[in-house]
Design a protein around this motif. Sequence first.
Motif, PDB file in Angstrom:
ATOM      1  N   GLN A  16     -32.228  49.187  26.552  1.00  0.00           N
ATOM      2  CA  GLN A  16     -32.587  48.417  27.747  1.00  0.00           C
ATOM      3  C   GLN A  16     -33.789  48.997  28.491  1.00  0.00           C
ATOM      4  O   GLN A  16     -34.470  48.277  29.204  1.00  0.00           O
ATOM      5  N   THR A  17     -34.026  50.297  28.326  1.00  0.00           N
ATOM      6  CA  THR A  17     -35.222  50.878  28.959  1.00  0.00           C
ATOM      7  C   THR A  17     -36.467  50.290  28.289  1.00  0.00           C
ATOM      8  O   THR A  17     -37.404  49.848  28.953  1.00  0.00           O
ATOM      9  N   ILE A  18     -36.404  50.262  26.974  1.00  0.00           N
ATOM     10  CA  ILE A  18     -37.554  49.763  26.221  1.00  0.00           C
ATOM     11  C   ILE A  18     -37.692  48.250  26.420  1.00  0.00           C
ATOM     12  O   ILE A  18     -38.797  47.726  26.592  1.00  0.00           O
ATOM     13  N   SER A  38     -39.916  51.091  35.226  1.00  0.00           N
ATOM     14  CA  SER A  38     -38.742  51.035  34.348  1.00  0.00           C
ATOM     15  C   SER A  38     -38.724  52.186  33.343  1.00  0.00           C
ATOM     16  O   SER A  38     -37.698  52.830  33.162  1.00  0.00           O
ATOM     17  N   LEU A  39     -39.847  52.464  32.712  1.00  0.00           N
ATOM     18  CA  LEU A  39     -39.814  53.428  31.607  1.00  0.00           C
ATOM     19  C   LEU A  39     -39.972  54.863  32.099  1.00  0.00           C
ATOM     20  O   LEU A  39     -40.748  55.131  33.015  1.00  0.00           O
ATOM     21  N   GLY A  40     -39.263  55.767  31.461  1.00  0.00           N
ATOM     22  CA  GLY A  40     -39.396  57.185  31.786  1.00  0.00           C
ATOM     23  C   GLY A  40     -40.491  57.797  30.948  1.00  0.00           C
ATOM     24  O   GLY A  40     -40.218  58.439  29.943  1.00  0.00           O
ATOM     25  N   GLU A  41     -41.720  57.576  31.384  1.00  0.00           N
ATOM     26  CA  GLU A  41     -42.846  58.063  30.588  1.00  0.00           C
ATOM     27  C   GLU A  41     -43.896  58.663  31.514  1.00  0.00           C
ATOM     28  O   GLU A  41     -44.505  57.934  32.310  1.00  0.00           O
ATOM     29  N   ALA A 101     -36.983  63.709  20.215  1.00  0.00           N
ATOM     30  CA  ALA A 101     -35.614  64.146  20.499  1.00  0.00           C
ATOM     31  C   ALA A 101     -34.611  63.085  20.057  1.00  0.00           C
ATOM     32  O   ALA A 101     -33.475  63.389  19.710  1.00  0.00           O
ATOM     33  N   LYS A 102     -35.045  61.824  20.061  1.00  0.00           N
ATOM     34  CA  LYS A 102     -34.142  60.758  19.615  1.00  0.00           C
ATOM     35  C   LYS A 102     -33.674  61.011  18.183  1.00  0.00           C
ATOM     36  O   LYS A 102     -32.492  60.895  17.878  1.00  0.00           O
ATOM     37  N   GLN A 103     -34.628  61.378  17.311  1.00  0.00           N
ATOM     38  CA  GLN A 103     -34.199  61.640  15.934  1.00  0.00           C
ATOM     39  C   GLN A 103     -33.335  62.894  15.865  1.00  0.00           C
ATOM     40  O   GLN A 103     -32.375  62.943  15.095  1.00  0.00           O
ATOM     41  N   TYR A 125     -25.108  58.048  31.898  1.00  0.00           N
ATOM     42  CA  TYR A 125     -25.621  58.775  30.734  1.00  0.00           C
ATOM     43  C   TYR A 125     -26.952  58.170  30.327  1.00  0.00           C
ATOM     44  O   TYR A 125     -27.277  57.037  30.703  1.00  0.00           O
ATOM     45  N   TRP A 126     -27.695  58.902  29.539  1.00  0.00           N
ATOM     46  CA  TRP A 126     -28.945  58.328  29.033  1.00  0.00           C
ATOM     47  C   TRP A 126     -28.605  57.216  28.030  1.00  0.00           C
ATOM     48  O   TRP A 126     -27.711  57.356  27.189  1.00  0.00           O
ATOM     49  N   VAL A 127     -29.332  56.142  28.179  1.00  0.00           N
ATOM     50  CA  VAL A 127     -29.075  54.868  27.525  1.00  0.00           C
ATOM     51  C   VAL A 127     -28.732  54.947  26.028  1.00  0.00           C
ATOM     52  O   VAL A 127     -27.850  54.226  25.550  1.00  0.00           O
ATOM     53  N   CYS A 175     -30.647  65.469  34.515  1.00  0.00           N
ATOM     54  CA  CYS A 175     -30.047  64.257  33.942  1.00  0.00           C
ATOM     55  C   CYS A 175     -30.951  63.026  34.077  1.00  0.00           C
ATOM     56  O   CYS A 175     -31.476  62.741  35.139  1.00  0.00           O
ATOM     57  N   ASN A 176     -31.071  62.323  32.982  1.00  0.00           N
ATOM     58  CA  ASN A 176     -31.593  60.966  32.990  1.00  0.00           C
ATOM     59  C   ASN A 176     -30.350  60.084  32.942  1.00  0.00           C
ATOM     60  O   ASN A 176     -29.592  60.211  31.975  1.00  0.00           O
ATOM     61  N   PRO A 177     -30.032  59.277  33.934  1.00  0.00           N
ATOM     62  CA  PRO A 177     -30.878  58.692  34.955  1.00  0.00           C
ATOM     63  C   PRO A 177     -30.714  59.238  36.382  1.00  0.00           C
ATOM     64  O   PRO A 177     -31.378  58.729  37.282  1.00  0.00           O
ATOM     65  N   SER A 237     -41.964  65.319  24.715  1.00  0.00           N
ATOM     66  CA  SER A 237     -42.306  64.050  25.367  1.00  0.00           C
ATOM     67  C   SER A 237     -42.504  64.188  26.866  1.00  0.00           C
ATOM     68  O   SER A 237     -43.435  63.614  27.427  1.00  0.00           O
ATOM     69  N   LYS A 238     -41.616  64.914  27.522  1.00  0.00           N
ATOM     70  CA  LYS A 238     -41.626  64.910  28.994  1.00  0.00           C
ATOM     71  C   LYS A 238     -42.491  66.037  29.546  1.00  0.00           C
ATOM     72  O   LYS A 238     -43.413  65.792  30.314  1.00  0.00           O
ATOM     73  N   ALA A 239     -42.211  67.286  29.152  1.00  0.00           N
ATOM     74  CA  ALA A 239     -42.917  68.417  29.755  1.00  0.00           C
ATOM     75  C   ALA A 239     -44.416  68.373  29.463  1.00  0.00           C
ATOM     76  O   ALA A 239     -45.224  68.761  30.301  1.00  0.00           O
ATOM     77  N   ILE A 372     -29.195  50.989  40.125  1.00  0.00           N
ATOM     78  CA  ILE A 372     -30.385  50.684  39.325  1.00  0.00           C
ATOM     79  C   ILE A 372     -31.168  51.985  39.155  1.00  0.00           C
ATOM     80  O   ILE A 372     -31.032  52.897  39.977  1.00  0.00           O
ATOM     81  N   ARG A 373     -31.953  52.071  38.068  1.00  0.00           N
ATOM     82  CA  ARG A 373     -32.774  53.266  37.882  1.00  0.00           C
ATOM     83  C   ARG A 373     -34.232  52.949  38.187  1.00  0.00           C
ATOM     84  O   ARG A 373     -34.788  51.976  37.686  1.00  0.00           O
ATOM     85  N   ILE A 374     -34.816  53.784  39.048  1.00  0.00           N
ATOM     86  CA  ILE A 374     -36.230  53.637  39.381  1.00  0.00           C
ATOM     87  C   ILE A 374     -36.936  54.900  38.893  1.00  0.00           C
ATOM     88  O   ILE A 374     -36.560  56.015  39.268  1.00  0.00           O
TER      89      ILE A 374
HETATM   90  N1  GLU Z   1     -36.400  58.262  27.841  1.00  0.00           N
HETATM   91  C1  GLU Z   1     -37.203  57.250  28.468  1.00  0.00           C
HETATM   92  C2  GLU Z   1     -36.355  56.403  29.376  1.00  0.00           C
HETATM   93  O1  GLU Z   1     -35.195  56.663  29.544  1.00  0.00           O
HETATM   94  C3  GLU Z   1     -38.016  56.494  27.468  1.00  0.00           C
HETATM   95  C4  GLU Z   1     -37.411  55.261  26.872  1.00  0.00           C
HETATM   96  C5  GLU Z   1     -36.459  55.556  25.797  1.00  0.00           C
HETATM   97  O2  GLU Z   1     -36.729  56.439  24.976  1.00  0.00           O
HETATM   98  O3  GLU Z   1     -35.429  54.888  25.800  1.00  0.00           O
HETATM   99  O4  GLU Z   1     -36.888  55.502  29.967  1.00  0.00           O
END
Ligand code: GLU
Length: 395
Positions: A16-18, A38-41, A101-103, A125-127, A175-177, A237-239, A372-374
Amino acid sequence: MKNRLSHRLQNISYSQTIAMSAKARALKNKGYDIINLSLGEPDFFPPNFVLNAAKKAIDEGYHYYTPVSGYTELREIICKKFYRDNKLKYTTSQIVVSTGAKQSIMNVLLSLLNRDDEVIIPSPYWVSYLQMVKLCEASPVIVSTKIDNDFKIDAEQLEKVITSKTKLFIFSSPCNPTGSVYSYEELKDLAEVFRKYPNVMILSDEIYEHIRYSGKHVSIAVFPNIYNQVITLNGLSKAFSMTGWRIGYIGAPEWISKSCDKIQGQMTSCANSIAQRAAISALQSSPIEIEYMIKEFKKRRNLVLDMIKDIPGFQFNKPNGAFYIFPNVSEFFGERLFGKIIQDSDDFSNLLLEKANVATVSGSAFGDSGCIRISYASSEEKIIEAFTRIKKALS
Ligand code: GLU
Ligand code: PMP
C-alpha cells in the motif's frame, strides 16, 4: 485468470505504500498539484564519496557476478560496522548482502518458516512484514500496541502470545510507521522473555538506526544470552539515501546466513556489483558523514510536531526516529466531511488526497486503521504547505 494464480499469491495484497505513491504520481502527471507524503524515501542525494566509488567501480571493471553473499571485502566492512556502531561481533560467514533489506527479510522468512508456523508481529508494523509472512504460508500473530505506550510491545504482552508454534518475532526500532525507538531497558525486558524460549528467533529490523533524534541506538543482539536467536537487519536505503541502489544485509547465526546464501544463489545470484562497491565506501565512512541528513530530518520532525498540534482531532506520539508521524484520526470516523461519512483511515487518507491534494498512507496498511502515516522525508516548504492544506480542508 485470478483463480489460476497460486493460493499463496491470492492471499496477499499489493504494497500500500507503493500503491499510494503510484496513485499520487499518476495524479501529478495529470496536472494535479499533489504533495506526496506517502513514501518513506529520503529526498537527498547519496554522499559524493559514495557516488564516486560507484563511478570508479565501473571504470575498474566490477561488472561480474560477486560471491553470492557479497564481496568478501564488503562483508569485512559490515563486520567492522556492526562492531563500531552496535557492539556486535559477527564474522564474514555470518553476513549476507542482498538486493535491499526487503530481500534480506524474505530470505530469512523462507529459511525459517513452514506452513502454519506462528510469527509474532507487534502492530503497527511495517507494511511488508505481514504480506511476506503470508507469502510463506505461515500464520501471523498480531499484537496491538497502544499510543499511550509509544506504540511499543512490553514483556508481558510478548510472553502471552508465545506458543509452541512460535518461530519468529519481527519488529523495527526505530519503527516504521510510528517513529518509536526502544530503549536499552525495554529491549532487555524483551530479551529476558526470549531467553526462556530459545527456539524463537528474532528479526531485528534496524534500517532506521541512524535516523534517530535522541539517545543511542540499541541492537537487541547485544544481550549475550539471546545473541544466537537474533538476525540483525540493516541496509543503505535510508541512512545513505540509496533506495534505488538496493543494498540490504544481515548479520545472523551461521545456519541462517548459510541458508540465505543458498536461497539467494538460486534466486538472484548476488546483489548488484557496482552498488556493492559503493556500499564498501558508505559503510567504512564515519556516521559523521551523514549527520547533515539526520539534522535536516530532525528539523523537519520538529516542524511537523509544531504544525500537527494545531490540527484538532489528531492524536499522536512523539516520533524519536525514522521519518514518519502516525497520528490517530479516529475522532473523524462517523463524521460527514465533504458530503461523505468517514468510516476509517482508508476514507480519511483518500479524503486528504482528494480534498487537500496531500498523499498519506492509511494506517490499515500497518495494522492500525485508526491512524494514517505521514512521511516527512520531504522539504520544509512542502511540509508546511501540506499541513496548511490539511488544516484548511478539515476546518
Ligand atoms: N519503506 C518505505 C515505506 O515504508 C518504502 C516503500 C516500501 O518499500 O514499501 O514507505
Ligand atoms: N524495513 C523497513 C522498516 C522499511 O521501512 C523498509 C523501507 N524500504 C525496508 C525494510 C526495506 O528497505 P529496502 O529499500 O532496503 O528494501
